[in-house]
Design an enzyme around this catalytic site. Structure first.
Site, short mmCIF file in Angstrom:
data_model
loop_
_atom_site.label_atom_id
_atom_site.label_comp_id
_atom_site.label_asym_id
_atom_site.label_seq_id
_atom_site.Cartn_x
_atom_site.Cartn_y
_atom_site.Cartn_z
N ASP A 51 6.28 12.84 13.95
CA ASP A 51 6.31 12.85 12.48
C ASP A 51 4.92 13.14 11.91
OD1 ASP A 51 7.42 12.72 10.00
OD2 ASP A 51 7.59 10.54 9.92
N VAL A 58 4.02 -1.11 3.97
CA VAL A 58 2.69 -1.44 4.47
C VAL A 58 1.97 -2.28 3.42
CG1 VAL A 58 0.55 -0.53 5.40
CG2 VAL A 58 2.66 0.79 5.62
N GLY A 68 6.36 3.67 4.54
CA GLY A 68 6.46 4.72 5.53
C GLY A 68 7.87 4.80 6.07
N LEU A 78 0.83 -1.21 0.00
CA LEU A 78 0.00 0.00 0.00
C LEU A 78 0.86 1.25 0.00
CD1 LEU A 78 -2.61 -1.10 2.68
CD2 LEU A 78 -3.05 -0.80 0.24
N GLY A 79 2.07 1.12 0.51
CA GLY A 79 2.93 2.29 0.57
C GLY A 79 4.15 1.99 1.41
N LYS A 137 1.91 -3.48 8.70
CA LYS A 137 3.13 -2.69 8.58
C LYS A 137 4.32 -3.52 9.06
CE LYS A 137 2.70 1.52 9.42
NZ LYS A 137 2.82 2.97 9.41
#
Ligand SMILES: *[C@@H]1O[C@H](CO)[C@@H](O)[C@H](O)[C@H]1NC(C)=O
Ligand SMILES: *[C@@H]1O[C@H](CO)[C@@H](O)[C@H](O)[C@H]1NC(C)=O
Ligand SMILES: *[C@@H]1O[C@H](CO)[C@@H](O)[C@H](O)[C@H]1NC(C)=O
Ligand SMILES: *[C@@H]1O[C@H](CO)[C@@H](O)[C@H](O)[C@H]1NC(C)=O
Ligand SMILES: *[C@@H]1O[C@H](CO)[C@@H](O)[C@H](O)[C@H]1NC(C)=O
Ligand SMILES: *[C@@H]1O[C@H](CO)[C@@H](O)[C@H](O)[C@H]1NC(C)=O
Ligand SMILES: *[C@@H]1O[C@H](CO)[C@@H](O)[C@H](O)[C@H]1NC(C)=O
Ligand SMILES: *[C@@H]1O[C@H](CO)[C@@H](O)[C@H](O)[C@H]1NC(C)=O
Ligand SMILES: *[C@@H]1O[C@H](CO)[C@@H](O)[C@H](O)[C@H]1NC(C)=O
Ligand SMILES: *[C@@H]1O[C@H](CO)[C@@H](O)[C@H](O)[C@H]1NC(C)=O
Ligand SMILES: *[C@@H]1O[C@H](CO)[C@@H](O)[C@H](O)[C@H]1NC(C)=O
Length: 758
Positions: A600, A490, A485, A482-483, A505
């Site tokens: 963050d 993830v 980080g 999904l991405g 994650k």
């Protein structure tokens, strides 16, 4: 000569005392029910507890009971789901354990783990088998059915299962689980034991270590203990104070905690063999608080101190004499061909104040009740829909956990729609008893969304520990990324046969921390529950592998929303999102158990759910990278453009670092652009924070949002808040509490000084 006599006396004393205290039952002892109502030769010294045959149906069950004045209270059953035995059955103590022989068939109902020599029925209610050295080879306390007694433990991973009824001790409909995570939870049997199924929990989620157990001590203290320490190292005392100091002056007092057939876990006290009186029960509330008290397709109402189960419209009782069993359709299900056909063979009927606690397969915002109803009618999977505060929740059959709640004096109503067919299944049998008058008519009154429907229990009941292979399977081998980080990639996954989507994650750049620190962190995150935080479901810590399992957020991130190619969110939506985020950070800073500095905050870490609610992710993880947040760090955390200046100045980091990052994000939300943007018409616009301050001083805030029509007062409020947040000096920045109050318009806002002092 001197030594022998005393030694012999001593040995004799031990022999005699062990005989009298343990009421020893020698090998080979046996007996039969002899036709009585209950029968035993194995009775505890004081006569309170017996092991033997108790009446069950037309025959007998085998177990341990407490002799009450009126009733026999069965506290343990052997092979509870076996059919009752005949009056010719015999129980016999053998070297292998206890043998039950009936109609020529023998069966070990207590399987000793070593050669047994004798047995004892103790006054505690524990039936124990011993070997020659008096070591235990089997004990009933190790195999609780629906009850624990004084000095008995329900170990981590153990459970109590309710009986079918007060007189039938077969497996019933509920269980109480002492979960590995330290949580004691009540669920209906035969469900997935997901949070949605739970109807009560002790609330001790997120621990780990398989050390937690439920313990009832002899004076009625009921606690969840951590480890086996004798000093009652309790993490949760369910019952404690009032009775513990009772001096019973020689009256014999027995405590018993039972998961009763009706789903309530109750603590009882029996004084002098009495029938016992209830001290406390869980859950609190009436029988309708017990999920699945009423079976499928029926709903629970409570009236005149009694629970009633009634069929939903279009359903008939499975067994009119056993109404808790639930209901079945009284119409035949036609082939579903979509909207037109459905409209011909089905009607949607509405019921007010009906609600259910089950998870909907679809939720959508709809402005009209009618829209919700017709959307369900047209949908072949939908058999019921709940219109609740503007959201249409659709449900597949069977309908579970339904109850009727009537709460007066409230603005919002909940309406349930049921899809009912018009083709009858045969004819109703004439000899079916007519349904008696319903205890209360289904009247249309307003009901509150804030009912006690959930009893404070929802998805938050437990933080689950997953195995690596489980997560590998859930993500189909980490296939769909999904991405990425700051902590690792993830992946999308699903649990419970695809019923729940998750985001997994994989943590990569962790400091070499032990499992203990990691779990401490998980526990802290697990305790955070806020609608503007992404929910953590569980984690995996296996070897060096560390994975986190989050709720899946379907509508990507604020970053994609603001800086992507799609439609920009409208001004009102942006204001709402800004407030969502502020509330989430406020919760982290001030409202959760241990304050968390996010470190963050940036649009990429703010995710959007299907209702466009903004939720903060990646919180609580900073600690895993940095041992102590309050000290100074050499390595800067966070993301360029959003990190507060103090990160570079060797001064301690506080919650104000998040306030700074929030200020930058707020500016980006207002203007729908990045703080640093090179492709702009004038150089002065490159750094958003500088440009906004210039516009503010010049009274030209409209320049920031030229493409839309915006209330200038609101934009001024937001800009002022943002400028206060991005002050160089952390001391001058407001707290998140003030930020929220200012954004809500509760407090007035002073003119902010220039953000950068230099
Ligand atoms: C007890 O209940 C179970 C479950 O309904 C049933 O199968 C069994 O026959 C019952 N036993 C007696 C003795 O009634
Ligand atoms: C018990 O045993 C006797 C003698 O064998 C027999 O007549 C009787 O039918 C048995 N009873 C039951 C309930 O099986
Ligand atoms: C019995 O227990 C004692 C100590 O309680 C132990 O030393 C002994 O090994 C045990 N014997 C058996 C056969 O387990
Ligand atoms: C047998 O079971 C008892 C508990 O019922 C336990 O205390 C004992 O250690 C076990 N013995 C062996 C040899 O496993
Ligand atoms: C039960 O626990 C209470 C509280 O710790 C303690 O005071 C009491 O002595 C305990 N009773 C027994 C029989 O262990
Ligand atoms: C349980 O006990 C262990 C060992 O004493 C301790 O490390 C841990 O923190 C305790 N957990 C809780 C939740 O009290
Ligand atoms: C013992 O029990 C009896 C009957 O329940 C009661 O009347 C009496 O007060 C009790 N004694 C004490 C000291 O609690
Ligand atoms: C019942 O369904 C049939 C189609 O199956 C339809 O033609 C009829 O109009 C319906 N009757 C009622 C009363 O809704
Ligand atoms: C089903 O039962 C309801 C009562 O709950 C009744 O009104 C309805 O007519 C019945 N429908 C059929 C098709 O028998
Ligand atoms: C956001 O949610 C809406 C409604 O659920 C959906 O139609 C839309 O496709 C989603 N957008 C993205 C980017 O997933
Ligand atoms: C710069 O901005 C203009 C207009 O805003 C746009 O048309 C152009 O594609 C952008 N150039 C780059 C390199 O992004």
């Amino acid at each position: 000569m001197d030594g022998t006599v005393p030694t012999m006396v001593f040995l004799m004393f031990i022999y005699l005392s062990s005989l009298s205290i343990k009421a020893d039952i020698p090998l080979g002892s046996s007996f039969s029910p002899n036709g009585g109502t209950h029968s035993s030769l194995w009775v505890s010294p004081s006569g309170v507890f017996s092991f033997g045959f108790y009446k069950q149906g037309d025959g007998f069950g085998v177990g341990i009971w407490l002799d009450g004045v009126k009733n026999v209270i069965v506290v343990w059953s052997a092979n509870r789901d076996d059919p009752p035995v005949t009056s010719n059955a015999t129980l016999q103590l053998t070297a292998e354990g206890i043998n039950l022989v009936d109609q020529g068939q023998g069966k070990l109902i207590a399987n000793a783990n070593a050669t047994t020599f004798y047995a004892s029925m103790h006054d505690s209610g524990n039936f124990v088998l011993y070997n020659k050295e008096s070591n235990i080879t089997w004990q009933s306390f190790d195999y609780p059915t629906d009850t624990i007694l004084g000095d008995q433990t329900l170990p981590s991973g153990g459970q109590l299962v309710s009986s079918y009824s007060n007189t039938n001790h077969s497996t019933g409909r509920f269980h109480l689980k002492m979960q590995d995570d330290g949580n004691l939870v009540l669920y209906p049997l035969n469900t997935d034991d997901e949070p949605v199924d739970a109807y009560w929990s002790s609330g001790n989620s997120g621990f780990n270590g398989f050390r937690f157990h439920l313990y009832l001590n002899k004076t009625g203290i009921l606690v969840i203990r951590n480890g086996s320490d004798l000093n009652l190292n309790a993490i949760n005392c369910l019952h404690g104070d009032s009775f513990s100091n009772n001096n019973n002056n020689g009256n014999q007092t027995i405590y018993r905690a039972t998961l009763d057939y009706d789903g309530f876990f109750r603590l009882y006290v029996h004084v002098n063999n009495g029938d016992g009186s209830k001290i406390e029960n869980w859950p609190k509330g009436n029988a309708c608080a017990v999920r699945a008290f009423c079976g499928f397709n029926s709903y629970c109402t409570f009236s005149d101190d009694q629970p009633y189960c009634q069929c939903l419209q279009g359903f008939d009782y499975i067994d009119p004499n056993e109404r808790t069993l639930g209901c079945k359709r009284n119409f035949s299900e036609g082939e579903c061909r979509g909207e037109k056909d459905n409209a011909a063979s089905y009607n949607m009927v509405s019921m007010e104040n009906i609600n259910w606690g089950d998870r909907a397969y679809s939720k959508a915002i709809m402005s009209q009740e009618e829209e919700c109803s017709s959307s369900c009618l047209a949908d072949c999977n939908c058999w019921a829909a709940l219109y609740d505060g503007g959201v249409c929740k659709k449900q597949e059959p069977p309908l579970r956990y339904v109850k009727r709640t009537i709460v007066a004096n409230s603005a919002t109503t909940t309406t349930a729609f049921l899809k009912v067919g018009n083709i009858s299944i045969g004819h109703r049998k004439v000899n079916d008893k007519p349904v008696p008058d319903q205890p209360l008519p289904i009247i249309k009154t307003t009901s509150s969304k804030a009912t006690n429907w959930d009893l404070g229990l929802n998805e938050e009941v437990a933080l689950r520990r997953f195995s690596y292979s489980e997560l590998k399977q859930a993500t189909k081998g980490f296939r769909e990324e999904l991405g990425k980080g700051s902590f690792g990639a993830v992946y999308k996954g699903s649990l419970y046969k695809g019923k729940r989507l998750i985001a997994v994650k994989r943590l990569e750049k962790l400091v070499e921390d032990g499992e203990r620190e990691f779990q401490a962190e998980m526990r802290a995150i697990g305790k955070t529950h806020h609608r503007n935080l992404v929910r953590l479901f569980g984690y995996c810590a296996e070897g060096s592998k560390r994975l986190l399992v989050y709720e899946y957020m379907s509508n990507s991130s604020l970053g994609k929303l603001l800086f992507g190619d799609g439609r920009l969110p409208e001004w009102n939506e942006r204001v709402r999102i800004a407030l969502n985020i502020a509330r989430g950070i406020l919760y982290l800073h001030e409202e959760c158990e241990a304050p968390i500095i996010h470190c963050d905050i940036k649009p990429q870490n703010i995710l959007m759910d299907e209702f466009w609610t903004a939720k903060i992710s990646d919180f609580g993880l900073a600690k895993l990278l940095m041992p102590d947040q309050t000290r100074t760090f050499t390595g800067v955390r966070g993301t360029r453009g959003y990190v507060a200046p103090e990160w570079h100045k060797n001064i301690p980091i506080s919650v104000k670092a998040d306030v700074y990052s929030y200020g930058i994000v707020l500016l980006e939300i207002i203007c729908c652009r990045r703080n640093l943007e090179v492709n702009v018409s004038k150089p002065e616009e490159i750094l958003l924070s500088n440009w906004v301050y210039k516009c503010f001083i010049a009274g030209e805030l409209n320049k920031l949002v030229l493409w839309e029509d915006v209330d200038i007062n609101i934009i001024e409020t937001m800009v002022k808040v943002a400028l206060w947040c991005i002050q160089d000096d952390p001391v001058i920045r407001p707290t998140m509490k003030s930020v929220v109050l200012m954004l809500e318009g509760v407090t007035n806002i002073a003119i902010p000084p220039p953000p950068t002092s230099s």
